[in-house]
Design a protein around this motif. Structure first.
Motif, PDB file in Angstrom:
ATOM      1  N   GLY A 286       0.818  -1.291  -0.111  1.00 26.79           N
ATOM      2  CA  GLY A 286      -0.237   0.067   0.027  1.00 26.79           C
ATOM      3  C   GLY A 286       0.652   1.195  -0.091  1.00 26.79           C
ATOM      4  O   GLY A 286       1.823   1.336   0.693  1.00 26.79           O
ATOM      5  N   SER A 287       0.334   2.276  -0.595  1.00 24.26           N
ATOM      6  CA  SER A 287       0.698   3.611  -0.677  1.00 24.26           C
ATOM      7  C   SER A 287      -0.272   4.434  -1.210  1.00 24.26           C
ATOM      8  O   SER A 287      -1.250   4.375  -1.835  1.00 24.26           O
ATOM      9  N   ARG A 288      -0.238   5.927  -1.085  1.00 26.08           N
ATOM     10  CA  ARG A 288      -0.824   6.839  -1.695  1.00 26.08           C
ATOM     11  C   ARG A 288       0.301   7.823  -2.712  1.00 26.08           C
ATOM     12  O   ARG A 288       1.276   7.723  -2.539  1.00 26.08           O
ATOM     13  N   HIS A 289      -0.780   8.504  -3.617  1.00 27.69           N
ATOM     14  CA  HIS A 289       0.093   9.138  -4.569  1.00 27.69           C
ATOM     15  C   HIS A 289       1.091   8.526  -5.239  1.00 27.69           C
ATOM     16  O   HIS A 289       2.173   8.968  -5.492  1.00 27.69           O
ATOM     17  N   ASN A 290       0.772   7.306  -5.519  1.00 31.09           N
ATOM     18  CA  ASN A 290       1.670   6.385  -6.410  1.00 31.09           C
ATOM     19  C   ASN A 290       1.439   6.824  -8.190  1.00 31.09           C
ATOM     20  O   ASN A 290       0.487   7.768  -8.331  1.00 31.09           O
ATOM     21  N   ALA A 291       1.969   6.030  -8.752  1.00 33.65           N
ATOM     22  CA  ALA A 291       1.611   6.107 -10.459  1.00 33.65           C
ATOM     23  C   ALA A 291       1.498   4.546 -10.784  1.00 33.65           C
ATOM     24  O   ALA A 291       2.321   3.849 -10.516  1.00 33.65           O
ATOM     25  N   ALA A 292       0.421   4.399 -11.625  1.00 34.88           N
ATOM     26  CA  ALA A 292       0.299   2.992 -12.159  1.00 34.88           C
ATOM     27  C   ALA A 292       0.285   3.231 -13.519  1.00 34.88           C
ATOM     28  O   ALA A 292      -0.476   4.085 -14.307  1.00 34.88           O
ATOM     29  N   VAL A 293       0.974   2.173 -14.274  1.00 36.45           N
ATOM     30  CA  VAL A 293       0.990   2.094 -15.975  1.00 36.45           C
ATOM     31  C   VAL A 293       0.862   0.592 -16.245  1.00 36.45           C
ATOM     32  O   VAL A 293       1.483  -0.137 -15.788  1.00 36.45           O
ATOM     33  N   THR A 294       0.170   0.545 -17.312  1.00 37.12           N
ATOM     34  CA  THR A 294       0.075  -0.740 -17.981  1.00 37.12           C
ATOM     35  C   THR A 294       0.937  -0.827 -19.134  1.00 37.12           C
ATOM     36  O   THR A 294       1.031   0.136 -20.005  1.00 37.12           O
ATOM     37  N   PHE A 295       1.799  -1.780 -19.194  1.00 39.72           N
ATOM     38  CA  PHE A 295       2.658  -2.034 -20.386  1.00 39.72           C
ATOM     39  C   PHE A 295       2.390  -3.818 -20.658  1.00 39.72           C
ATOM     40  O   PHE A 295       2.841  -4.558 -20.101  1.00 39.72           O
ATOM     41  N   GLY A 296       1.907  -4.046 -21.952  1.00 37.86           N
ATOM     42  CA  GLY A 296       1.965  -5.153 -22.310  1.00 37.86           C
ATOM     43  C   GLY A 296       0.704  -5.936 -21.373  1.00 37.86           C
ATOM     44  O   GLY A 296      -0.372  -5.511 -20.958  1.00 37.86           O
ATOM     45  N   ASP A 297       1.333  -7.130 -20.899  1.00 40.22           N
ATOM     46  CA  ASP A 297       0.131  -7.858 -19.741  1.00 40.22           C
ATOM     47  C   ASP A 297       0.889  -7.518 -18.373  1.00 40.22           C
ATOM     48  O   ASP A 297       0.774  -8.517 -17.514  1.00 40.22           O
ATOM     49  N   GLU A 298       1.438  -6.663 -18.137  1.00 41.90           N
ATOM     50  CA  GLU A 298       1.827  -6.209 -16.717  1.00 41.90           C
ATOM     51  C   GLU A 298       1.375  -4.793 -16.373  1.00 41.90           C
ATOM     52  O   GLU A 298       1.318  -3.842 -17.141  1.00 41.90           O
ATOM     53  N   ILE A 299       1.095  -4.698 -15.072  1.00 45.00           N
ATOM     54  CA  ILE A 299       0.709  -3.358 -14.478  1.00 45.00           C
ATOM     55  C   ILE A 299       2.198  -2.922 -13.416  1.00 45.00           C
ATOM     56  O   ILE A 299       2.356  -3.799 -12.579  1.00 45.00           O
ATOM     57  N   PHE A 300       2.510  -1.521 -13.753  1.00 43.53           N
ATOM     58  CA  PHE A 300       3.780  -1.291 -13.054  1.00 43.53           C
ATOM     59  C   PHE A 300       3.176  -0.185 -11.986  1.00 43.53           C
ATOM     60  O   PHE A 300       2.567   0.701 -12.547  1.00 43.53           O
ATOM     61  N   VAL A 301       3.317  -0.341 -10.605  1.00 48.35           N
ATOM     62  CA  VAL A 301       2.812   0.636  -9.686  1.00 48.35           C
ATOM     63  C   VAL A 301       4.123   1.311  -9.101  1.00 48.35           C
ATOM     64  O   VAL A 301       4.875   0.453  -8.585  1.00 48.35           O
ATOM     65  N   ILE A 302       4.188   2.452  -9.342  1.00 50.06           N
ATOM     66  CA  ILE A 302       5.637   3.292  -9.159  1.00 50.06           C
ATOM     67  C   ILE A 302       5.452   4.183  -7.933  1.00 50.06           C
ATOM     68  O   ILE A 302       4.640   5.135  -7.880  1.00 50.06           O
ATOM     69  N   GLY A 303       6.545   3.965  -7.277  1.00 43.66           N
ATOM     70  CA  GLY A 303       6.656   4.997  -6.100  1.00 43.66           C
ATOM     71  C   GLY A 303       5.447   5.181  -5.141  1.00 43.66           C
ATOM     72  O   GLY A 303       4.805   4.261  -4.795  1.00 43.66           O
ATOM     73  N   GLY A 304       5.192   6.407  -4.273  1.00 42.94           N
ATOM     74  CA  GLY A 304       4.154   6.704  -3.625  1.00 42.94           C
ATOM     75  C   GLY A 304       4.933   7.087  -2.287  1.00 42.94           C
ATOM     76  O   GLY A 304       6.135   7.253  -2.153  1.00 42.94           O
ATOM     77  N   THR A 305       3.915   7.279  -1.284  1.00 37.86           N
ATOM     78  CA  THR A 305       4.181   7.497   0.115  1.00 37.86           C
ATOM     79  C   THR A 305       3.392   6.600   0.963  1.00 37.86           C
ATOM     80  O   THR A 305       2.165   6.458   0.772  1.00 37.86           O
ATOM     81  N   ASP A 307       3.378   8.107   4.370  1.00 42.14           N
ATOM     82  CA  ASP A 307       3.438   8.865   5.475  1.00 42.14           C
ATOM     83  C   ASP A 307       2.881  10.218   5.181  1.00 42.14           C
ATOM     84  O   ASP A 307       3.123  11.029   4.006  1.00 42.14           O
ATOM     85  N   THR A 308       1.765  10.996   5.920  1.00 39.85           N
ATOM     86  CA  THR A 308       1.366  12.266   5.716  1.00 39.85           C
ATOM     87  C   THR A 308       2.232  13.465   5.683  1.00 39.85           C
ATOM     88  O   THR A 308       2.190  14.272   4.850  1.00 39.85           O
ATOM     89  N   LYS A 309       3.684  13.164   6.371  1.00 41.35           N
ATOM     90  CA  LYS A 309       4.798  13.882   6.147  1.00 41.35           C
ATOM     91  C   LYS A 309       5.471  13.934   4.939  1.00 41.35           C
ATOM     92  O   LYS A 309       6.405  14.575   4.732  1.00 41.35           O
ATOM     93  N   GLY A 310       5.166  12.722   4.013  1.00 35.62           N
ATOM     94  CA  GLY A 310       5.741  12.887   2.806  1.00 35.62           C
ATOM     95  C   GLY A 310       7.198  11.880   2.644  1.00 35.62           C
ATOM     96  O   GLY A 310       7.848  12.224   1.858  1.00 35.62           O
ATOM     97  N   SER A 311       7.351  11.081   3.448  1.00 32.67           N
ATOM     98  CA  SER A 311       8.574  10.131   3.197  1.00 32.67           C
ATOM     99  C   SER A 311       8.078   9.590   1.796  1.00 32.67           C
ATOM    100  O   SER A 311       7.030   8.904   1.719  1.00 32.67           O
TER     101      SER A 311
END
Length: 323
Positions: A286-305, A307-311
């Motif tokens: 789990g995380s919030r403010h991540n980014a998700a992208v579909t490429f072919g038959d895979e989904i990449f969920v990238i980064g995020g945080t 912590d409400t303070k932003g780690s």
């Protein structure tokens, strides 16, 4: 009918070692676990988009501040490289590929003369020359969401900054929907979202859809799809719970939604065939403010945080969704 707003220039083995002792040999050493892929820069509030060769990650922020670089993720090797080109440091923007060689980056929040502002610059990244050009965004917004539908790029919802609202100003959600038409190089205003909100959009079989969101007071579970032929929005089945600070990815007839501001580990899937929502059966971290992208038959969920303070996180989670 859409109303023209303005014209803008067209612008993304493990080796096995046997140790001999007399006639005896030691057992095989266990193969080490493969390392999970990571970004070069941890980040959240970034945007990511794929063309037909790679995934590109733009901007965002971490403990050191706003990020102005671009990372390119190779979907085959799963490795990330920082490209020798920079964009304006920004977070909470959106990006979309035009289907050829350009990626457009819209809005978000940046810093100007030491103060936060909604970024009024559209940056156009050429994936072949790896150069960035710029033009003005007629109606800049943070936490907007962009998607391509046919020959148009739609920019949906988000927040504007109302400097007159209070002593320090405040963000106000908007229902605004604009579309840039590649054919006549014109920006048009389309039918507004049913509710003003920061949301996530995607295109699916000729329609533009918006799911979840936040208006700085309330969080939304609603799901709507836009028909460009009739310039109208149609209500779809609501999400199981109100959701914001999420990401979305589409594969075939399924929509995947990752994260939620109040429930980081939420992962949902909507089946367009059955019109039903369910929990996604995948080991999503789990995380919030991540980014998700579909490429072919895979989904990449990238980064995020987390912590409400932003780690910020440097993780790249990859889920196989093909048959």
């Amino acid at each position: 009918m859409p109303k023209p707003l303005t014209s803008i220039k067209s612008l993304f083995s493990v080796a096995v070692v046997l140790l001999a002792v007399g006639c005896a040999s030691a057992p095989e050493a266990p193969a080490p676990k493969a390392e999970s892929p990571t970004l070069k820069y941890a980040r959240y509030g970034h945007t990511a988009v794929a063309d037909d060769e790679a995934i590109y990650v733009f901007g965002g922020t971490n403990e050191r501040g706003f990020i102005g670089n671009i990372e390119r993720i190779d979907p085959v090797t799963k490795t990330s490289t920082v490209l020798p080109v920079r964009i304006l440091p920004r977070r909470y923007g959106s990006a979309v590929w035009d289907g050829n060689e350009l990626i457009y980056i819209f809005g978000g929040v940046g810093v100007h003369e030491g103060r936060y502002r909604i970024e009024p610059t559209i940056e156009i990244f050429n994936t072949r020359t790896r150069k960035v050009s710029r033009t003005k965004m007629h109606l800049p917004r943070r936490l907007n969401s962009a998607a391509r539908l046919g020959e148009q790029i739609y920019v949906v919802g988000g927040s504007t900054f109302d400097a007159e609202a209070s002593e320090n100003g405040e963000f106000r959600a908007t229902a605004l929907v604009t579309a840039y038409d590649f054919t006549n190089e014109q920006l048009n205003r389309m039918a507004d979202l049913p509710d003003a909100r920061d949301t996530k959009t995607f295109s699916h079989y000729g329609k533009l859809c918006a799911v979840g969101g936040y208006n700085h007071n309330d969080t939304f579970a609603r799901f709507d799809c836009y028909n460009p032929t009739t310039d109208t929005w149609q209500a779809m089945p609501d999400m199981p719970s109100a959701t914001s600070a999420h990401s979305v990815a589409v594969h075939d007839d399924k929509l995947y939604v990752f994260g939620n501001y109040s429930r980081l580990d939420q992962a949902l899937v909507f089946d367009f065939n059955t019109q039903q929502w369910s929990n996604a059966d995948m080991p999503y971290q789990g995380s919030r403010h991540n980014a998700a992208v579909t490429f072919g038959d895979e989904i990449f969920v990238i980064g995020g945080t987390t912590d409400t303070k932003g780690s910020a996180l440097d993780t790249i989670q990859i889920f196989a969704v093909g048959e």
